[in-house]
Scaffold this motif. Sequence first.
Motif, PDB file in Angstrom:
ATOM      1  N   ILE A 500       0.965  -1.081   0.017  1.00  0.00           N
ATOM      2  CA  ILE A 500      -0.101  -0.017  -0.116  1.00  0.00           C
ATOM      3  C   ILE A 500       0.748   1.150  -0.110  1.00  0.00           C
ATOM      4  O   ILE A 500       0.592   2.240  -0.816  1.00  0.00           O
ATOM      5  N   VAL A 501       1.914   1.071   0.914  1.00  0.00           N
ATOM      6  CA  VAL A 501       2.780   2.452   0.811  1.00  0.00           C
ATOM      7  C   VAL A 501       3.353   2.499  -0.566  1.00  0.00           C
ATOM      8  O   VAL A 501       3.586   3.973  -0.978  1.00  0.00           O
ATOM      9  N   LEU A 502       3.855   1.583  -1.294  1.00  0.00           N
ATOM     10  CA  LEU A 502       4.438   1.702  -2.774  1.00  0.00           C
ATOM     11  C   LEU A 502       3.317   2.446  -3.470  1.00  0.00           C
ATOM     12  O   LEU A 502       3.504   3.180  -4.426  1.00  0.00           O
ATOM     13  N   LEU A 503       2.011   1.839  -3.381  1.00  0.00           N
ATOM     14  CA  LEU A 503       1.067   2.432  -4.260  1.00  0.00           C
ATOM     15  C   LEU A 503       0.826   3.989  -3.939  1.00  0.00           C
ATOM     16  O   LEU A 503       0.346   4.764  -4.776  1.00  0.00           O
ATOM     17  N   ALA A 504       0.789   4.114  -2.896  1.00  0.00           N
ATOM     18  CA  ALA A 504       0.740   5.585  -2.547  1.00  0.00           C
ATOM     19  C   ALA A 504       1.762   6.403  -3.070  1.00  0.00           C
ATOM     20  O   ALA A 504       1.354   7.841  -3.222  1.00  0.00           O
ATOM     21  N   LEU A 505       2.609   6.244  -3.717  1.00  0.00           N
ATOM     22  CA  LEU A 505       3.740   6.904  -4.652  1.00  0.00           C
ATOM     23  C   LEU A 505       3.082   7.387  -5.972  1.00  0.00           C
ATOM     24  O   LEU A 505       3.442   8.204  -6.481  1.00  0.00           O
ATOM     25  N   SER A 506       1.919   6.626  -6.263  1.00  0.00           N
ATOM     26  CA  SER A 506       1.285   7.036  -7.663  1.00  0.00           C
ATOM     27  C   SER A 506       0.089   8.038  -7.019  1.00  0.00           C
ATOM     28  O   SER A 506      -0.640   8.235  -8.225  1.00  0.00           O
ATOM     29  N   SER A 507      -0.196   8.143  -5.982  1.00  0.00           N
ATOM     30  CA  SER A 507      -1.204   9.176  -5.747  1.00  0.00           C
ATOM     31  C   SER A 507      -0.973  10.615  -6.401  1.00  0.00           C
ATOM     32  O   SER A 507       0.218  11.033  -6.384  1.00  0.00           O
ATOM     33  N   VAL A 520       8.851   5.191   2.880  1.00  0.00           N
ATOM     34  CA  VAL A 520       9.783   4.348   1.927  1.00  0.00           C
ATOM     35  C   VAL A 520      11.334   4.470   2.550  1.00  0.00           C
ATOM     36  O   VAL A 520      11.987   3.465   2.441  1.00  0.00           O
ATOM     37  N   ASP A 521      11.632   5.651   2.651  1.00  0.00           N
ATOM     38  CA  ASP A 521      13.041   6.147   3.007  1.00  0.00           C
ATOM     39  C   ASP A 521      13.260   5.360   4.380  1.00  0.00           C
ATOM     40  O   ASP A 521      14.392   4.645   4.551  1.00  0.00           O
ATOM     41  N   LYS A 522      12.423   5.542   5.399  1.00  0.00           N
ATOM     42  CA  LYS A 522      12.577   4.739   6.632  1.00  0.00           C
ATOM     43  C   LYS A 522      12.812   3.330   6.469  1.00  0.00           C
ATOM     44  O   LYS A 522      13.644   2.616   7.335  1.00  0.00           O
ATOM     45  N   ILE A 523      11.635   2.515   5.644  1.00  0.00           N
ATOM     46  CA  ILE A 523      11.876   1.259   5.418  1.00  0.00           C
ATOM     47  C   ILE A 523      13.271   0.890   4.993  1.00  0.00           C
ATOM     48  O   ILE A 523      13.747   0.079   5.270  1.00  0.00           O
ATOM     49  N   SER A 524      13.642   1.576   3.714  1.00  0.00           N
ATOM     50  CA  SER A 524      14.983   1.297   3.089  1.00  0.00           C
ATOM     51  C   SER A 524      16.143   1.423   4.273  1.00  0.00           C
ATOM     52  O   SER A 524      17.109   0.604   4.302  1.00  0.00           O
ATOM     53  N   ARG A 525      16.086   2.537   5.129  1.00  0.00           N
ATOM     54  CA  ARG A 525      17.161   2.502   6.053  1.00  0.00           C
ATOM     55  C   ARG A 525      16.993   1.219   7.018  1.00  0.00           C
ATOM     56  O   ARG A 525      18.183   0.766   7.626  1.00  0.00           O
ATOM     57  N   MET A 526      15.939   0.805   7.421  1.00  0.00           N
ATOM     58  CA  MET A 526      15.797  -0.281   8.328  1.00  0.00           C
ATOM     59  C   MET A 526      15.992  -1.681   8.034  1.00  0.00           C
ATOM     60  O   MET A 526      16.591  -2.294   8.699  1.00  0.00           O
ATOM     61  N   ILE A 527      15.971  -1.605   6.527  1.00  0.00           N
ATOM     62  CA  ILE A 527      16.473  -2.843   5.848  1.00  0.00           C
ATOM     63  C   ILE A 527      17.783  -3.090   6.135  1.00  0.00           C
ATOM     64  O   ILE A 527      18.297  -4.250   6.306  1.00  0.00           O
ATOM     65  N   GLY A 528      18.398  -2.000   5.983  1.00  0.00           N
ATOM     66  CA  GLY A 528      20.144  -2.106   6.066  1.00  0.00           C
ATOM     67  C   GLY A 528      20.599  -2.437   7.427  1.00  0.00           C
ATOM     68  O   GLY A 528      21.745  -2.738   7.711  1.00  0.00           O
ATOM     69  N   GLU A 529      19.736  -2.171   8.278  1.00  0.00           N
ATOM     70  CA  GLU A 529      20.103  -2.169   9.677  1.00  0.00           C
ATOM     71  C   GLU A 529      19.822  -3.769  10.146  1.00  0.00           C
ATOM     72  O   GLU A 529      20.346  -4.133  11.246  1.00  0.00           O
ATOM     73  N   GLU A 530      19.038  -4.311   9.880  1.00  0.00           N
ATOM     74  CA  GLU A 530      18.448  -5.534  10.314  1.00  0.00           C
ATOM     75  C   GLU A 530      19.033  -6.586   9.409  1.00  0.00           C
ATOM     76  O   GLU A 530      19.292  -6.508   8.338  1.00  0.00           O
ATOM     77  N   LYS A 531      18.986  -7.878  10.160  1.00  0.00           N
ATOM     78  CA  LYS A 531      19.310  -9.154   9.319  1.00  0.00           C
ATOM     79  C   LYS A 531      17.816 -10.007   9.301  1.00  0.00           C
ATOM     80  O   LYS A 531      17.330 -10.286  10.429  1.00  0.00           O
ATOM     81  N   PHE A 532      17.850 -10.584   8.136  1.00  0.00           N
ATOM     82  CA  PHE A 532      16.411 -11.611   7.769  1.00  0.00           C
ATOM     83  C   PHE A 532      16.887 -12.118   6.615  1.00  0.00           C
ATOM     84  O   PHE A 532      17.523 -11.779   5.675  1.00  0.00           O
ATOM     85  N   LYS A 533      16.143 -13.288   6.060  1.00  0.00           N
ATOM     86  CA  LYS A 533      16.391 -14.024   5.267  1.00  0.00           C
ATOM     87  C   LYS A 533      16.358 -13.459   3.730  1.00  0.00           C
ATOM     88  O   LYS A 533      17.066 -13.568   2.801  1.00  0.00           O
ATOM     89  N   GLU A 534      15.128 -12.625   3.520  1.00  0.00           N
ATOM     90  CA  GLU A 534      14.695 -12.020   2.404  1.00  0.00           C
ATOM     91  C   GLU A 534      15.693 -10.459   2.218  1.00  0.00           C
ATOM     92  O   GLU A 534      15.029  -9.840   1.280  1.00  0.00           O
ATOM     93  N   LYS A 535      16.385 -10.118   3.018  1.00  0.00           N
ATOM     94  CA  LYS A 535      16.928  -9.168   2.854  1.00  0.00           C
ATOM     95  C   LYS A 535      17.800  -8.601   1.711  1.00  0.00           C
ATOM     96  O   LYS A 535      17.521  -7.530   1.356  1.00  0.00           O
TER      97      LYS A 535
END
Length: 689
Positions: A500-507, A520-535
Motif C-alpha cells: 500500500i505504501v508503494l501504491l501511495a507513490l502513485s497518488s 519508504v525512506d525509513k523502510i529502506s534504512r531499517m532494511i540495512g540495519e536488520e538481518k533477515f533471510k529476504e534482506k
Amino acid sequence: QITQKKFLNILICLLESGYKFSCSEVLACININNIAALESIIVKMIGNMTTETAQEKQHLMGYVTDFARIKNFAKSHTFVFRDSILHELLDIFREEQKDTPACIRSIPEFFCLVNRQKCGEIFSHMSNDFLKTAYEALLKTDVPSDASQPAHILISLEEHLLQHHVTCTDLVFSTNQYTRIRTHDKEPSDILSDVLCKTKPVTSSEAELLVSEALSLQCSRFFVGEHFADVAALAGCLKSKKLLKDIFLLLLASRDVDNLAAFLAQHVTLYEENLPAFTRKQIKKCVNPTVESLGDLVTVKIFVRLFTAFQSILHADTVEMIFHVFISSAEVREVLLSEEETEAKEMISKLFTLLLEGDNKIPVSTLTVQLYQHFQASYQATTSPADQNILRILKHFQLNGIKSKFPFAYGLCVEEFKSSKNNITMYNELCIKILENFKPELLTALLENFPLHVSDSEKHASGTRVVSYSTEYILSLLYHILFRGEVEIRTILSQPIARIVLLALSSYDDVTRCVAYACVDKISRMIGEEKFKEKGMCQYLFEMLENSVTTDNERLPHLSTYFMGRILQGIWSPGGARYTAICHFLLQRPTFDFGDVPLFYSMFCSATDRYKQDQNWLLDVLCAAVRDEVDCKILARRHVLPLCLSQLYAPGTDKLTGKLIRRLFVKVSEISSKTARELTELGVSVKDL
C-alpha cells in the motif's frame, strides 16, 4: 354415456363445421363437464373463427358478449383474436358509434375478454369525443360487487386519452367513483396520479381542483411534477399558508423521502419566510419518534432531510436538544458501535456531522473526551460513507481542542487502548497489533482499487463504490509505527501494508505521496540495519526505487508501483512459480524504467513449461495495474495491446487467457478514448467483447 374426451372432440368438430352454439347450450355443457377444458376450447375456436357475412360477424359478437356474462369466466381467460377478426369487430363498433348509448353498453361486455394490449389498437379507431363519452358513462356505471373488468377498460381508456393530450376541460373524473371502480382491479396502479400529473389546467378553478384532488388522493408526486409550478402559479396555492401546511404534512405522511427532498429543494424558502414556527414545531415533533424507530430507515431519512433543509432556521437550543436526544439514546449508540456497515449508521452519522458543523454549532462545552471516545469506538477506519462521516466528526472534535491520547485506536480496540493509559511502550505494541489484525478482504480491496485521487476514496476506477481501509489511516498508522514504535522491518515487509505504501507513490495528492516517501525512506534504512533471510532481494528492490526517482516528491505511474508491490509480494514466496523471474528482473538492472511494463516479455513470451500460467499471471496483473491515461501510454509505448490481440486469436489460446485479454481491452477503452480508437483501428469492437 360417452367419455369426456369424446364429448370435447365432438364439440370441436361442431365448432369446426360452423355450428353456432347458443349461450344456453354452452352453459348446459359447462354444468355437466370440465369447465376448464371446455372454456379453453371455446376461447380457441372463437378466437380463430372466420366471418364472411354481416350475420356471422353478429354471431361472433354474440359469442363474445355471451361469454362475458358468464360469471368468473373473465377471471381466467382472455380472448386473443386474430387481427383480421379484430378489424371485422371494429367495423361493427364503427357502425354502432352512430348509436352511442348502445355502443357504450356493449363496451364492457366486449372488452372484458380482449387482452389489454389490443385495447389501444381498438381505441385508435375511435374518435376522442366518443371515447370521452364512454369514459364518463363508465364512471357513472353501477359496478357489481364481483366485477373487475370495468376498471380494466377504464384504465385503458385513461391511458389512451392521456396519450392524446386531453386537458382538464375535456377529461372528467371523480375521485369517489374512480376509487370505487379501482378497488375491484387485481393490479392497482397510479393511473389517476398520472392523470393529475399530466393534466394541464386552463383556468384558476381547474388548477385549484387539481391541487385539492391531489391532496385528497394523497398524491405526493403531483407536487414535484414538472408542471406543478404552472399549476401553482395559476391556482396561487403557494401563497396560501394553509395549503403550504397541508402539502408539508402530506409529504411527511406519505413517507416518500425523494419527493420530500425534491419539494423542499424547490420551495424551502417559502417555509423559512412564511412558516418558520410551524416548520420548527414539525421538526421537534419528529425527534423522539425518529429515535424510537431507528429500525425504520424511512423515518430516519425523513428527519435527516428535514434537518438538512431547515437547519438555518433552527434555534441553537433546538439543535443542542436534538444532539443530546440522539447521543443519549442507547439505540443510537448501538447502531453507531456496530461493525457492520448499515444504512442506519450512515444516516445517523450524517446527522451528527450536520449537527456539529451547521451554522448553529453545538457549544464546545458539550464536546467531551468521553463523546470523542464514543465516536472513536464507532470508527472502523474504512472508506464507507458512515466511517467518512465519523472521521469528519472526530476531526471536528480535534479542531475544538478535544484530542485522544491514542489517536490510532478504533472500533472495539478503543477499550483495550484505554488500559494502556500513558504507557508509550504498551501503546506502540497495540498499534502493531492493529496492523497485524487488519481484515484481509478490506486490505485486498484497497490494493486492487487504490484511490489515486482523494475524492476517489469511495470509488473504484469503474465508478462503483468499493469499501476498503482508509489510505489516510493506513499511512498515518504506519508512519507512527516506523518513527515512534519498535517493530521488526520484516513484519512490515511481509504484510500487504508495505504494498500500500508503494501504491501511495502513485497518488495525485501531494501530502499522501510525501508521507509515503518518508515511510519508504525509513523502510529502506531499517532494511540495512536488520538481518533477515529476504534482506538481499528487498534491499535490491528499494535501492532500485531510490535510484529511479529523479525529482522531489515525484508521482510514479500506478502501473509501475503496482508491479513493484507484486514483486515485493513474490520475494516472500521463494517457492512460487514467479520467484526466479523476479530475481532475474531485480539483478539485471540498477533502476526502474517507469515507461516500461516490468516482466512483460519474460512472462508474456515465456518459454517455460508453465508459459500459460505465466501469461495469465501477467495479464491478471495488467488488468489491475492499468488505472489512468499515463498507464495506457506505457502500454502503447511497449506495443502491449497489439501483442495481446495476436495472442487472442492464436491457435492454442485457452479460455482464461482470452477472458483476461478481453477484460484488459474493455478496461483500457473505458479509461482512454485514444486507446479505444486505437483498438478500433486494430479491428477490435469493444462492445462485442
